[in-house]
Design a protein around this motif. Structure first.
Motif, PDB file in Angstrom:
ATOM      1  N   THR A  77       5.090 -17.863  -4.978  1.00  0.00           N
ATOM      2  CA  THR A  77       4.177 -18.858  -5.550  1.00  0.00           C
ATOM      3  C   THR A  77       2.867 -18.222  -5.983  1.00  0.00           C
ATOM      4  OG1 THR A  77       3.352 -19.394  -3.352  1.00  0.00           O
ATOM      5  CG2 THR A  77       5.153 -20.749  -4.192  1.00  0.00           C
ATOM      6  N   GLY A  78       2.692 -16.969  -5.634  1.00  0.00           N
ATOM      7  CA  GLY A  78       1.481 -16.253  -6.015  1.00  0.00           C
ATOM      8  C   GLY A  78       1.578 -14.814  -5.560  1.00  0.00           C
ATOM      9  N   LEU A  79       0.694 -13.999  -6.047  1.00  0.00           N
ATOM     10  CA  LEU A  79       0.696 -12.583  -5.708  1.00  0.00           C
ATOM     11  C   LEU A  79      -0.640 -12.215  -5.089  1.00  0.00           C
ATOM     12  CD1 LEU A  79       2.201  -9.875  -5.897  1.00  0.00           C
ATOM     13  CD2 LEU A  79       1.124  -9.548  -8.129  1.00  0.00           C
ATOM     14  N   ILE A  80      -0.574 -11.668  -3.882  1.00  0.00           N
ATOM     15  CA  ILE A  80      -1.772 -11.214  -3.185  1.00  0.00           C
ATOM     16  C   ILE A  80      -1.903  -9.707  -3.441  1.00  0.00           C
ATOM     17  CG2 ILE A  80      -2.924 -11.009  -0.960  1.00  0.00           C
ATOM     18  CD1 ILE A  80      -2.444 -13.863  -1.572  1.00  0.00           C
ATOM     19  N   THR A  81      -3.034  -9.282  -3.990  1.00  0.00           N
ATOM     20  CA  THR A  81      -3.235  -7.858  -4.275  1.00  0.00           C
ATOM     21  C   THR A  81      -4.489  -7.315  -3.610  1.00  0.00           C
ATOM     22  OG1 THR A  81      -4.393  -8.419  -6.318  1.00  0.00           O
ATOM     23  CG2 THR A  81      -2.025  -7.975  -6.488  1.00  0.00           C
ATOM     24  N   SER A  82      -5.059  -8.070  -2.698  1.00  0.00           N
ATOM     25  CA  SER A  82      -6.270  -7.611  -2.019  1.00  0.00           C
ATOM     26  C   SER A  82      -5.999  -7.467  -0.527  1.00  0.00           C
ATOM     27  CB  SER A  82      -7.408  -8.608  -2.255  1.00  0.00           C
ATOM     28  OG  SER A  82      -7.061  -9.870  -1.739  1.00  0.00           O
ATOM     29  N   GLY A  83      -6.954  -6.890   0.174  1.00  0.00           N
ATOM     30  CA  GLY A  83      -6.839  -6.739   1.616  1.00  0.00           C
ATOM     31  C   GLY A  83      -5.722  -5.795   2.009  1.00  0.00           C
ATOM     32  N   ILE A  84      -5.024  -6.142   3.067  1.00  0.00           N
ATOM     33  CA  ILE A  84      -3.950  -5.289   3.573  1.00  0.00           C
ATOM     34  C   ILE A  84      -2.796  -5.187   2.577  1.00  0.00           C
ATOM     35  CG2 ILE A  84      -2.689  -7.072   4.829  1.00  0.00           C
ATOM     36  CD1 ILE A  84      -2.417  -5.011   7.124  1.00  0.00           C
ATOM     37  N   TYR A  85      -2.639  -6.208   1.739  1.00  0.00           N
ATOM     38  CA  TYR A  85      -1.564  -6.198   0.733  1.00  0.00           C
ATOM     39  C   TYR A  85      -1.835  -5.197  -0.389  1.00  0.00           C
ATOM     40  CZ  TYR A  85       0.744 -10.096   2.947  1.00  0.00           C
ATOM     41  OH  TYR A  85       1.407 -10.876   3.846  1.00  0.00           O
ATOM     42  N   SER A  86      -3.062  -4.720  -0.528  1.00  0.00           N
ATOM     43  CA  SER A  86      -3.336  -3.688  -1.528  1.00  0.00           C
ATOM     44  C   SER A  86      -2.921  -2.306  -1.027  1.00  0.00           C
ATOM     45  CB  SER A  86      -4.818  -3.682  -1.902  1.00  0.00           C
ATOM     46  OG  SER A  86      -5.601  -3.236  -0.815  1.00  0.00           O
ATOM     47  N   LYS A  87      -2.743  -2.162   0.291  1.00  0.00           N
ATOM     48  CA  LYS A  87      -2.367  -0.876   0.879  1.00  0.00           C
ATOM     49  C   LYS A  87      -0.896  -0.822   1.294  1.00  0.00           C
ATOM     50  CE  LYS A  87      -6.718   0.332   0.908  1.00  0.00           C
ATOM     51  NZ  LYS A  87      -7.190   0.591  -0.403  1.00  0.00           N
ATOM     52  N   ILE A  88      -0.371  -1.943   1.784  1.00  0.00           N
ATOM     53  CA  ILE A  88       0.997  -2.005   2.309  1.00  0.00           C
ATOM     54  C   ILE A  88       1.744  -3.089   1.553  1.00  0.00           C
ATOM     55  CG2 ILE A  88       2.398  -2.371   4.363  1.00  0.00           C
ATOM     56  CD1 ILE A  88      -0.115  -1.687   6.012  1.00  0.00           C
ATOM     57  N   ARG A  89       2.927  -2.777   1.078  1.00  0.00           N
ATOM     58  CA  ARG A  89       3.663  -3.738   0.259  1.00  0.00           C
ATOM     59  C   ARG A  89       4.153  -4.948   1.059  1.00  0.00           C
ATOM     60  NH1 ARG A  89       7.689  -2.285  -4.510  1.00  0.00           N
ATOM     61  NH2 ARG A  89       8.165  -4.395  -5.146  1.00  0.00           N
ATOM     62  N   HIS A  90       4.691  -4.724   2.257  1.00  0.00           N
ATOM     63  CA  HIS A  90       5.202  -5.805   3.103  1.00  0.00           C
ATOM     64  C   HIS A  90       4.630  -5.663   4.518  1.00  0.00           C
ATOM     65  CE1 HIS A  90       8.025  -6.994   0.015  1.00  0.00           C
ATOM     66  NE2 HIS A  90       8.462  -5.749  -0.066  1.00  0.00           N
ATOM     67  N   PRO A  91       3.357  -6.016   4.712  1.00  0.00           N
ATOM     68  CA  PRO A  91       2.728  -5.782   6.017  1.00  0.00           C
ATOM     69  C   PRO A  91       3.304  -6.626   7.157  1.00  0.00           C
ATOM     70  CG  PRO A  91       1.239  -6.967   4.575  1.00  0.00           C
ATOM     71  CD  PRO A  91       2.415  -6.557   3.742  1.00  0.00           C
ATOM     72  N   ILE A  92       3.836  -7.812   6.871  1.00  0.00           N
ATOM     73  CA  ILE A  92       4.420  -8.619   7.943  1.00  0.00           C
ATOM     74  C   ILE A  92       5.666  -7.922   8.484  1.00  0.00           C
ATOM     75  CG2 ILE A  92       5.549 -10.817   8.480  1.00  0.00           C
ATOM     76  CD1 ILE A  92       3.577 -12.171   6.588  1.00  0.00           C
ATOM     77  N   TYR A  93       6.507  -7.387   7.606  1.00  0.00           N
ATOM     78  CA  TYR A  93       7.684  -6.647   8.043  1.00  0.00           C
ATOM     79  C   TYR A  93       7.275  -5.393   8.824  1.00  0.00           C
ATOM     80  CZ  TYR A  93      10.425  -9.506   4.803  1.00  0.00           C
ATOM     81  OH  TYR A  93      11.018 -10.535   4.148  1.00  0.00           O
ATOM     82  N   LEU A  94       6.281  -4.675   8.319  1.00  0.00           N
ATOM     83  CA  LEU A  94       5.819  -3.467   8.998  1.00  0.00           C
ATOM     84  C   LEU A  94       5.292  -3.796  10.391  1.00  0.00           C
ATOM     85  CD1 LEU A  94       5.266  -0.404   8.808  1.00  0.00           C
ATOM     86  CD2 LEU A  94       2.972  -1.008   8.038  1.00  0.00           C
ATOM     87  N   GLY A  95       4.509  -4.868  10.494  1.00  0.00           N
ATOM     88  CA  GLY A  95       4.011  -5.285  11.800  1.00  0.00           C
ATOM     89  C   GLY A  95       5.135  -5.648  12.749  1.00  0.00           C
ATOM     90  N   GLY A  96       6.148  -6.358  12.252  1.00  0.00           N
ATOM     91  CA  GLY A  96       7.302  -6.708  13.077  1.00  0.00           C
ATOM     92  C   GLY A  96       8.066  -5.481  13.545  1.00  0.00           C
ATOM     93  N   ILE A  97       8.230  -4.522  12.653  1.00  0.00           N
ATOM     94  CA  ILE A  97       8.917  -3.274  13.027  1.00  0.00           C
ATOM     95  C   ILE A  97       8.118  -2.541  14.098  1.00  0.00           C
ATOM     96  CG2 ILE A  97       9.548  -0.979  12.187  1.00  0.00           C
ATOM     97  CD1 ILE A  97      10.311  -2.378   9.521  1.00  0.00           C
TER      98      ILE A  97
END
Length: 124
Positions: A77-97
């Protein structure tokens, strides 16, 4: 008529899951139970706790920054390109891993580690 009613219930459940942090709360509770059950410390366990906590921080920051764009369904529904999303493509998955890997390092129990690894494989 029944299909429409089922669709409304499913929609309400999805809205609840999107507005709440139930996934984070569940992962946190499970991790705390594991930490308290296996309460011992050595270098590997301390590294596991550090990775686990880093994973939770990444996960929480990513969910907060995603805000209203977080959806259960896979629909952009939208694209976030700031904050942690500017450095990591899928930070929720990375955090879960990181959370799962931290638990694996901390537990050092064969059967539970196998279950966590199986979960990690199927979660990706």
């Amino acid at each position: 008529m029944k299909k429409r009613k089922d669709l409304k219930i499913t929609s309400k459940i999805n809205v609840f899951l999107e507005k709440s942090y139930i996934d984070l709360i569940f992962a946190l509770v499970v991790s705390l139970l594991i930490l308290f059950y296996y309460w011992q410390f050595n270098l590997i366990k301390i590294i596991g706790i550090i990775i686990l906590l880093t994973g939770f921080v990444i996960w929480i920051v990513a969910r907060i920054q995603l805000g209203k764009f977080f959806k259960i369904e896979s629909k952009a529904t939208g694209l976030i390109t700031s904050g942690i999303y500017s450095k990591i493509r899928h930070p929720i998955y990375l955090g879960g891993i990181f959370v799962i890997v931290g638990n694996i390092l901390y537990v050092e129990d064969g059967i539970l580690n196998v279950l966590l690894i199986i979960y990690l494989i199927f979660a990706l």
